[in-house]
Design a protein around this motif. Sequence first.
Motif, PDB file in Angstrom:
ATOM      1  N   UNK A   1       0.824  -1.201   0.000  1.00 51.78           N
ATOM      2  CA  UNK A   1       0.000   0.000   0.000  1.00 51.78           C
ATOM      3  C   UNK A   1       0.866   1.263   0.000  1.00 51.78           C
ATOM      4  N   UNK A   2       2.034   1.191   0.637  1.00 55.30           N
ATOM      5  CA  UNK A   2       2.941   2.328   0.641  1.00 55.30           C
ATOM      6  C   UNK A   2       3.403   2.651  -0.775  1.00 55.30           C
ATOM      7  N   UNK A   3       3.654   1.625  -1.592  1.00 58.30           N
ATOM      8  CA  UNK A   3       4.051   1.877  -2.980  1.00 58.30           C
ATOM      9  C   UNK A   3       2.922   2.563  -3.749  1.00 58.30           C
ATOM     10  N   UNK A   4       1.679   2.228  -3.418  1.00 54.85           N
ATOM     11  CA  UNK A   4       0.549   2.923  -4.043  1.00 54.85           C
ATOM     12  C   UNK A   4       0.588   4.410  -3.704  1.00 54.85           C
ATOM     13  N   UNK A   5       0.860   4.723  -2.437  1.00 53.96           N
ATOM     14  CA  UNK A   5       0.972   6.118  -2.025  1.00 53.96           C
ATOM     15  C   UNK A   5       2.091   6.828  -2.772  1.00 53.96           C
ATOM     16  N   UNK A   6       3.191   6.123  -3.001  1.00 54.39           N
ATOM     17  CA  UNK A   6       4.319   6.710  -3.739  1.00 54.39           C
ATOM     18  C   UNK A   6       3.919   6.977  -5.182  1.00 54.39           C
ATOM     19  N   UNK A   7       3.292   5.998  -5.841  1.00 54.67           N
ATOM     20  CA  UNK A   7       2.940   6.134  -7.248  1.00 54.67           C
ATOM     21  C   UNK A   7       1.971   7.293  -7.479  1.00 54.67           C
ATOM     22  N   UNK A   8       1.046   7.471  -6.556  1.00 57.71           N
ATOM     23  CA  UNK A   8       0.038   8.516  -6.730  1.00 57.71           C
ATOM     24  C   UNK A   8       0.416   9.826  -6.040  1.00 57.71           C
ATOM     25  N   UNK A   9       1.589   9.865  -5.444  1.00 58.38           N
ATOM     26  CA  UNK A   9       2.033  11.097  -4.811  1.00 58.38           C
ATOM     27  C   UNK A   9       1.149  11.546  -3.666  1.00 58.38           C
ATOM     28  N   UNK A  10       0.702  10.607  -2.832  1.00 57.97           N
ATOM     29  CA  UNK A  10      -0.220  10.923  -1.745  1.00 57.97           C
ATOM     30  C   UNK A  10       0.543  11.471  -0.543  1.00 57.97           C
ATOM     31  N   UNK A  11      -0.081  12.419   0.132  1.00 59.16           N
ATOM     32  CA  UNK A  11       0.539  13.041   1.306  1.00 59.16           C
ATOM     33  C   UNK A  11       0.187  12.219   2.536  1.00 59.16           C
ATOM     34  N   UNK A  12       0.980  11.184   2.789  1.00 59.63           N
ATOM     35  CA  UNK A  12       0.760  10.275   3.909  1.00 59.63           C
ATOM     36  C   UNK A  12       2.009  10.241   4.779  1.00 59.63           C
ATOM     37  N   UNK A  13       1.810  10.358   6.085  1.00 57.25           N
ATOM     38  CA  UNK A  13       2.891  10.245   7.068  1.00 57.25           C
ATOM     39  C   UNK A  13       2.618   9.005   7.904  1.00 57.25           C
ATOM     40  N   UNK A  14       3.486   8.026   7.822  1.00 56.05           N
ATOM     41  CA  UNK A  14       3.330   6.771   8.552  1.00 56.05           C
ATOM     42  C   UNK A  14       4.235   6.791   9.773  1.00 56.05           C
ATOM     43  N   UNK A  15       3.667   6.529  10.933  1.00 51.37           N
ATOM     44  CA  UNK A  15       4.445   6.437  12.171  1.00 51.37           C
ATOM     45  C   UNK A  15       4.457   4.973  12.597  1.00 51.37           C
ATOM     46  N   UNK A  16       5.623   4.372  12.624  1.00 47.37           N
ATOM     47  CA  UNK A  16       5.752   2.956  12.960  1.00 47.37           C
ATOM     48  C   UNK A  16       6.347   2.813  14.356  1.00 47.37           C
ATOM     49  N   UNK A  17       5.604   2.197  15.255  1.00 43.66           N
ATOM     50  CA  UNK A  17       6.111   1.861  16.586  1.00 43.66           C
ATOM     51  C   UNK A  17       6.883   0.552  16.462  1.00 43.66           C
ATOM     52  N   UNK A  18       8.195   0.626  16.476  1.00 37.62           N
ATOM     53  CA  UNK A  18       9.054  -0.484  16.067  1.00 37.62           C
ATOM     54  C   UNK A  18       9.778  -1.087  17.270  1.00 37.62           C
ATOM     55  N   UNK A  19       9.483  -2.366  17.547  1.00 37.91           N
ATOM     56  CA  UNK A  19      10.204  -3.080  18.603  1.00 37.91           C
ATOM     57  C   UNK A  19      10.879  -4.338  18.074  1.00 37.91           C
ATOM     58  N   UNK A  20      10.830  -4.537  16.760  1.00 33.71           N
ATOM     59  CA  UNK A  20      11.388  -5.766  16.212  1.00 33.71           C
ATOM     60  C   UNK A  20      10.493  -6.955  16.473  1.00 33.71           C
ATOM     61  N   UNK A  21       9.208  -6.725  16.727  1.00 30.11           N
ATOM     62  CA  UNK A  21       8.289  -7.818  17.050  1.00 30.11           C
ATOM     63  C   UNK A  21       7.836  -8.524  15.786  1.00 30.11           C
ATOM     64  N   UNK A  22       7.666  -9.838  15.903  1.00 31.93           N
ATOM     65  CA  UNK A  22       7.043 -10.635  14.849  1.00 31.93           C
ATOM     66  C   UNK A  22       5.938 -11.447  15.506  1.00 31.93           C
ATOM     67  N   UNK A  23       5.083 -12.032  14.674  1.00 33.66           N
ATOM     68  CA  UNK A  23       3.965 -12.799  15.212  1.00 33.66           C
ATOM     69  C   UNK A  23       4.258 -14.285  15.169  1.00 33.66           C
ATOM     70  N   UNK A  24       4.070 -14.941  16.298  1.00 32.90           N
ATOM     71  CA  UNK A  24       4.207 -16.381  16.363  1.00 32.90           C
ATOM     72  C   UNK A  24       2.945 -17.070  15.881  1.00 32.90           C
ATOM     73  N   UNK A  25       2.918 -18.398  15.866  1.00 33.92           N
ATOM     74  CA  UNK A  25       1.772 -19.133  15.319  1.00 33.92           C
ATOM     75  C   UNK A  25       0.499 -18.921  16.130  1.00 33.92           C
ATOM     76  N   UNK A  26       0.601 -18.563  17.402  1.00 35.18           N
ATOM     77  CA  UNK A  26      -0.594 -18.333  18.214  1.00 35.18           C
ATOM     78  C   UNK A  26      -0.830 -16.841  18.420  1.00 35.18           C
ATOM     79  N   UNK A  27      -0.316 -16.033  17.493  1.00 31.92           N
ATOM     80  CA  UNK A  27      -0.475 -14.573  17.553  1.00 31.92           C
ATOM     81  C   UNK A  27       0.182 -13.966  18.785  1.00 31.92           C
ATOM     82  N   UNK A  28       1.155 -14.665  19.362  1.00 34.33           N
ATOM     83  CA  UNK A  28       1.944 -14.093  20.454  1.00 34.33           C
ATOM     84  C   UNK A  28       3.182 -13.439  19.861  1.00 34.33           C
ATOM     85  N   UNK A  29       3.494 -12.254  20.313  1.00 34.88           N
ATOM     86  CA  UNK A  29       4.649 -11.572  19.760  1.00 34.88           C
ATOM     87  C   UNK A  29       5.919 -12.127  20.385  1.00 34.88           C
ATOM     88  N   UNK A  30       6.855 -12.460  19.547  1.00 30.42           N
ATOM     89  CA  UNK A  30       8.142 -12.950  20.017  1.00 30.42           C
ATOM     90  C   UNK A  30       9.218 -12.064  19.411  1.00 30.42           C
TER      91      UNK A  30
END
Length: 368
Positions: free
Chosen positions: A286-315
């Motif tokens: 979806x971000x590439x769509x914003x780039x292609x159409x020149x959309x004014x979008x600011x994305x704030x990512x809360x980044x902890x290096x989390x991924x999702x495990x098989x039971x939706x628990x973050x590891x």
Amino acid sequence: MSADIARRDVEFRDVTLDVPQPRPIAAAPVAVWLAASQIAEAERPILLAGRGAIEARPALLRLADRIGAPLATTLKAKDLFRGEPFDLEVAGGLAGPVSRMVFDVADLVICVGAGFDGAAIRRGAMVDGRRLVLIDADDDATPQGDLAVRGDPAAVADALVDTLDSLNVPSSGFRTEAMAGLLAEQARMGGRPRTTSGTVDLETALRRLDEILPRRRVVVDDGGRFLTETLRHVHPGDPRAYVLPVNFGSTGLGMGAAVGAAIGRPDVPVVMVCADDGFLRGGPAEFTTAVRYGLDIIVIVANTGAVLGPQHDRVGIGQRPLRMSGVADALGGEGVTVSGPTDLQRLEAVIAHRTRPLLIDLHLDVPG
């Protein structure tokens, strides 16, 4: 369906969408009188507004001032009363300690234009043991209460003020200077813990971003681990500029909703807040769509290096995070990493001079 249907030529027809305009519904005078009687008996009333009451803001402020009621909203009417001295903000689980204390002692809740569920009202604790007056133009949107008044919210609020005046009903006196002082103190940020090197504190970062982001904006909140913090600290200012795409019950829907909002409101920037795992669920496409159409979008990512495990628990929380700012750069946007106070200080200039979709990568110090 024929496989070649998408390649067939068809004759263009311009179809006009004729949407009937809603007409204000006049409430029954006896229902207004009964509601006024309930208000007259209350010593500690609260006015709770939902999305169906957004256009009625001036009338609701007049009613709340007349009866001495503090103001609150449901999540989808967030910021409707922002800046008012007796704003309890969003009711329920997102409420601050002072707001919860006020709700706990209330004896009447006037619910206007809001359909709320058990979770929104702390599983019933906010209405148990107190009277509930419901005002809504839609019968289907009105939950069960002690009294329901069907009518246009603004018209009903004005009629209630007129009726209370004619009956010489005094204000409840529930709102006081002490209450306003406590609510103002609640809105201030208290002391924050020290963060480890290379990270920033989430509340500190979100509050700073809320200050320096363009005042006129659309806010989109993705679901996930940091939803509560973003709901509390990033404000649209106008509830009509707020998008909450989590009714489906899944993370990862924010970026698509942000693209839609940017197409619908090209005159203002769209701010989308998400966690790193939520952004990776379709966000780059979806971000590439914003780039292609020149959309004014600011994305704030809360980044902890989390991924999702098989039971939706973050590891993996606390591990070295993926550099989301590099992902944004690679996709044709602009990325900036925030890993300390100095980075926070330079964000204002970065935001002011953005020329393409911007991703702000907050490296957070959050315990697992």
